[in-house]
Motif scaffolding. Structure first.
Motif, PDB file in Angstrom:
ATOM      1  N   TYR A  25       0.898  -1.076   0.049  1.00 23.48           N
ATOM      2  CA  TYR A  25      -0.185  -0.063  -0.482  1.00 23.48           C
ATOM      3  C   TYR A  25       0.578   1.101  -0.081  1.00 23.48           C
ATOM      4  O   TYR A  25       0.530   2.242   0.098  1.00 23.48           O
ATOM      5  CB  TYR A  25      -0.921   0.252   1.143  1.00 23.48           C
ATOM      6  CG  TYR A  25      -1.954  -0.945   0.903  1.00 23.48           C
ATOM      7  CD1 TYR A  25      -3.880  -0.325   0.821  1.00 23.48           C
ATOM      8  CD2 TYR A  25      -2.170  -2.611   1.635  1.00 23.48           C
ATOM      9  CE1 TYR A  25      -4.074  -1.347  -0.122  1.00 23.48           C
ATOM     10  CE2 TYR A  25      -3.214  -3.251   1.433  1.00 23.48           C
ATOM     11  CZ  TYR A  25      -4.030  -2.468   0.911  1.00 23.48           C
ATOM     12  OH  TYR A  25      -4.915  -3.991   1.125  1.00 23.48           O
ATOM     13  N   LYS A  26       1.513   1.392  -0.154  1.00 19.68           N
ATOM     14  CA  LYS A  26       3.142   1.751  -0.452  1.00 19.68           C
ATOM     15  C   LYS A  26       3.331   3.531   1.348  1.00 19.68           C
ATOM     16  O   LYS A  26       3.436   3.969   1.640  1.00 19.68           O
ATOM     17  CB  LYS A  26       2.608   2.964  -1.394  1.00 19.68           C
ATOM     18  CG  LYS A  26       3.369   2.796  -2.621  1.00 19.68           C
ATOM     19  CD  LYS A  26       2.799   3.804  -3.449  1.00 19.68           C
ATOM     20  CE  LYS A  26       2.932   3.901  -5.023  1.00 19.68           C
ATOM     21  NZ  LYS A  26       2.119   3.825  -5.755  1.00 19.68           N
ATOM     22  N   PHE A  27       2.812   1.893   2.025  1.00 16.87           N
ATOM     23  CA  PHE A  27       3.086   2.767   3.394  1.00 16.87           C
ATOM     24  C   PHE A  27       4.377   2.019   3.864  1.00 16.87           C
ATOM     25  O   PHE A  27       4.636  -0.089   4.182  1.00 16.87           O
ATOM     26  CB  PHE A  27       1.805   1.898   4.526  1.00 16.87           C
ATOM     27  CG  PHE A  27       0.966   2.298   4.146  1.00 16.87           C
ATOM     28  CD1 PHE A  27       0.189   2.939   3.497  1.00 16.87           C
ATOM     29  CD2 PHE A  27      -0.180   0.886   3.981  1.00 16.87           C
ATOM     30  CE1 PHE A  27      -1.097   3.646   3.190  1.00 16.87           C
ATOM     31  CE2 PHE A  27      -1.704   1.504   4.108  1.00 16.87           C
ATOM     32  CZ  PHE A  27      -2.091   2.901   3.451  1.00 16.87           C
ATOM     33  N   MET A  28       5.801   2.954   4.377  1.00 20.00           N
ATOM     34  CA  MET A  28       7.071   1.985   4.563  1.00 20.00           C
ATOM     35  C   MET A  28       7.255   2.096   5.936  1.00 20.00           C
ATOM     36  O   MET A  28       7.512   3.313   6.952  1.00 20.00           O
ATOM     37  CB  MET A  28       8.200   3.569   3.432  1.00 20.00           C
ATOM     38  CG  MET A  28       7.994   3.434   2.815  1.00 20.00           C
ATOM     39  SD  MET A  28       8.086   1.872   1.928  1.00 20.00           S
ATOM     40  CE  MET A  28       9.850   1.316   2.157  1.00 20.00           C
ATOM     41  N   VAL A  29       7.780   1.249   6.759  1.00 23.49           N
ATOM     42  CA  VAL A  29       7.389   0.533   8.251  1.00 23.49           C
ATOM     43  C   VAL A  29       9.368   1.187   7.867  1.00 23.49           C
ATOM     44  O   VAL A  29      10.065   0.650   7.695  1.00 23.49           O
ATOM     45  CB  VAL A  29       7.207  -0.600   8.577  1.00 23.49           C
ATOM     46  CG1 VAL A  29       7.979  -0.874  10.006  1.00 23.49           C
ATOM     47  CG2 VAL A  29       6.085  -1.180   8.281  1.00 23.49           C
ATOM     48  N   ARG A  30       9.861   2.313   8.946  1.00 22.41           N
ATOM     49  CA  ARG A  30      11.095   2.433   9.767  1.00 22.41           C
ATOM     50  C   ARG A  30      11.868   2.001  10.727  1.00 22.41           C
ATOM     51  O   ARG A  30      10.923   1.100  11.147  1.00 22.41           O
ATOM     52  CB  ARG A  30      10.714   4.622  10.387  1.00 22.41           C
ATOM     53  CG  ARG A  30      12.347   4.753  10.256  1.00 22.41           C
ATOM     54  CD  ARG A  30      12.785   6.144   9.465  1.00 22.41           C
ATOM     55  NE  ARG A  30      13.652   5.945  10.045  1.00 22.41           N
ATOM     56  CZ  ARG A  30      14.468   7.900  10.693  1.00 22.41           C
ATOM     57  NH1 ARG A  30      13.710   8.690   9.719  1.00 22.41           N
ATOM     58  NH2 ARG A  30      15.061   8.223  10.803  1.00 22.41           N
ATOM     59  N   ASP A  31      12.825   1.560  10.122  1.00 25.65           N
ATOM     60  CA  ASP A  31      13.429   1.098  11.048  1.00 25.65           C
ATOM     61  C   ASP A  31      13.966   2.059  12.437  1.00 25.65           C
ATOM     62  O   ASP A  31      14.523   2.473  12.176  1.00 25.65           O
ATOM     63  CB  ASP A  31      14.694   0.083  10.061  1.00 25.65           C
ATOM     64  CG  ASP A  31      15.558  -0.660  10.952  1.00 25.65           C
ATOM     65  OD1 ASP A  31      14.672  -1.534  11.879  1.00 25.65           O
ATOM     66  OD2 ASP A  31      16.949  -1.128  11.087  1.00 25.65           O
ATOM     67  N   PHE A  32      13.601   1.904  13.384  1.00 29.33           N
ATOM     68  CA  PHE A  32      13.308   2.686  14.524  1.00 29.33           C
ATOM     69  C   PHE A  32      13.677   2.033  15.780  1.00 29.33           C
ATOM     70  O   PHE A  32      12.322   0.872  15.911  1.00 29.33           O
ATOM     71  CB  PHE A  32      12.676   3.924  14.123  1.00 29.33           C
ATOM     72  CG  PHE A  32      12.594   5.140  14.844  1.00 29.33           C
ATOM     73  CD1 PHE A  32      13.763   5.793  14.960  1.00 29.33           C
ATOM     74  CD2 PHE A  32      12.234   4.660  16.614  1.00 29.33           C
ATOM     75  CE1 PHE A  32      14.696   6.721  16.361  1.00 29.33           C
ATOM     76  CE2 PHE A  32      12.159   5.714  17.813  1.00 29.33           C
ATOM     77  CZ  PHE A  32      13.308   6.717  17.010  1.00 29.33           C
ATOM     78  N   GLN A  33      14.115   2.174  16.785  1.00 33.19           N
ATOM     79  CA  GLN A  33      14.506   2.157  18.088  1.00 33.19           C
ATOM     80  C   GLN A  33      14.228   2.351  18.986  1.00 33.19           C
ATOM     81  O   GLN A  33      15.899   3.690  18.965  1.00 33.19           O
ATOM     82  CB  GLN A  33      15.601   0.603  18.486  1.00 33.19           C
ATOM     83  CG  GLN A  33      16.556  -0.051  17.321  1.00 33.19           C
ATOM     84  CD  GLN A  33      14.462  -1.288  18.336  1.00 33.19           C
ATOM     85  OE1 GLN A  33      14.602  -1.759  19.256  1.00 33.19           O
ATOM     86  NE2 GLN A  33      14.318  -2.110  16.908  1.00 33.19           N
TER      87      GLN A  33
END
Length: 390
Positions: A252-260
């Protein structure tokens, strides 16, 4: 000054004394100002120095040519670095490029300084003035390298951090954006993800996010930040559903950002940014002051070298006893060719072969060949365009 007619270059010339040096000066002044005001003129006072042998003078001439090029390069470097530090704000640069308290372009002001400063040297034309000037300017050059390197490192590190705090939501630092309460922390089962949602797809996100995978916590998404194109949203779900959620979100073009979320790291980033910013501000004032003082020093040294060159070349050209008048001309832009013709007519008698070689490069003792121009009078150009920033 009228910028259309005044040049930022000066011609430092000398001609033999006639009955008196004053007469030489009056003749030049009358010839260049009687019609069209071809140039603004001033006497350029050079103190009498003891003269050695012809061989010594020829050697000095070569050494001075090298010294002139070196000192000019340092003047140019200091001026250019002033522009870099002031980030090319032209008004500020011009305001700060002051030679000994006066505008750099008014070199005429410096002619009397030369008289005073020569007293610091030996009164004979030996290596003392050269060493004195070279050592001083070389020190400025070395100091400039060290100071520029330190300041540029600081500036570069700060710019890197600033870039991290700008740019797209996919890459930029989130230290100033997210808060502790935006996350579910220290849970064995639940995790909060950050998702970049294009603004055009936001309605789809609201409708879809709870069903992109199993075990998404209902109504757990909020908009935390927005830039021109996207929203930064959070969403909470069970850890074991993360891979499914990421995979489906991408469709769906939703980008999960790699973040802690790590409070210590983010605090350290902020503190580093503040430290660098404070350091840069602390160094800025002293650096600009150092550049002002040392631009002035280097610039005056440059004019001293020109004075020495005029003295040596004049003795080589016109012979002994020492009898010449040095003069500083600021040509008017529109009449430079005419000024050159007037000077040629005034002084062509000094060199019977001048007519034949006026445009040629000739091997004449005491002539600096790198200038690629020969005139029957001693001539040096002082080009102050290097001090101008567009």
């Amino acid at each position: 000054q009228d910028k259309d007619t005044k040049m930022t270059e000066f011609w430092l010339i000398s001609a033999p004394g006639e009955k008196t040096c004053q007469q030489t000066w009056e003749k030049l002044h009358a010839a260049t100002t009687k019609n069209n005001n071809l140039s603004t003129n001033s006497k350029f006072n050079i103190p009498d120095l003891k003269v050695g042998t012809l061989d010594v003078l020829v050697g000095l001439s070569d050494e001075l040519a090298k010294l002139d090029a070196f000192v000019e390069s340092v003047v140019k470097k200091v001026a250019q670095y002033m522009a870099d530090v002031l980030e090319d704000s032209k008004d500020k640069v011009q305001e700060n490029l002051l030679a000994n308290g006066g505008k750099a372009l008014t070199i005429i002001y410096l002619s009397f300084e030369i008289k005073k400063s020569f007293k610091n040297y030996s009164s004979s034309l030996d290596a003392v003035p050269f060493l004195f000037i070279f050592k001083g300017v070389n020190q400025i050059d070395n100091d400039l390298k060290a100071r520029a390197s330190a300041y540029n490192n600081l500036k570069g590190n700060l710019q890197n951090l600033e870039r991290k705090n700008a740019g797209s939501l996919l890459t930029r630092s989130l230290a100033d954006i997210v808060k502790k309460e935006d996350f579910v922390l220290d849970s064995e089962y639940l995790v909060t993800l950050l998702v970049i949602v294009p603004k055009l797809n936001y309605n789809d996100w609201v409708k879809q996010y709870e069903t992109l995978a199993e075990m998404v916590v209902p109504r757990s998404s909020n908009v935390l930040f927005e830039d021109q194109d996207s929203y930064l949203c959070n969403v909470t779900l069970f850890r074991k559903a993360v891979d499914d959620f990421k995979h489906k979100a991408r469709e769906y073009k939703f980008m999960v950002r790699d973040f802690q979320y790590n409070e210590e790291e983010m605090k350290a980033d902020k503190e580093e940014m503040n430290r660098l910013s404070t350091d840069k501000k602390k160094q800025f004032g002293p650096l600009v002051r150092w550049l002002k003082v040392n631009f002035s020093e280097a610039f005056i040294a440059w004019i001293h070298v020109k004075a020495l060159r005029v003295f040596v070349e004049s003795v080589l050209r016109y012979g002994l006893p020492v009898n010449f008048q040095a003069m500083l001309l600021q040509p008017n832009k529109k009449t430079m060719k005419k000024l050159r013709e007037v000077l040629y007519d005034l002084y062509k008698h000094l060199d019977s072969s001048a007519a034949a070689i006026i445009d040629a490069t000739v091997d004449i003792p005491g002539l600096n060949l790198s200038q690629q121009e020969y005139y029957p009078y001693v001539y040096y150009k002082i080009d102050c365009n290097l001090l101008e920033f567009k």
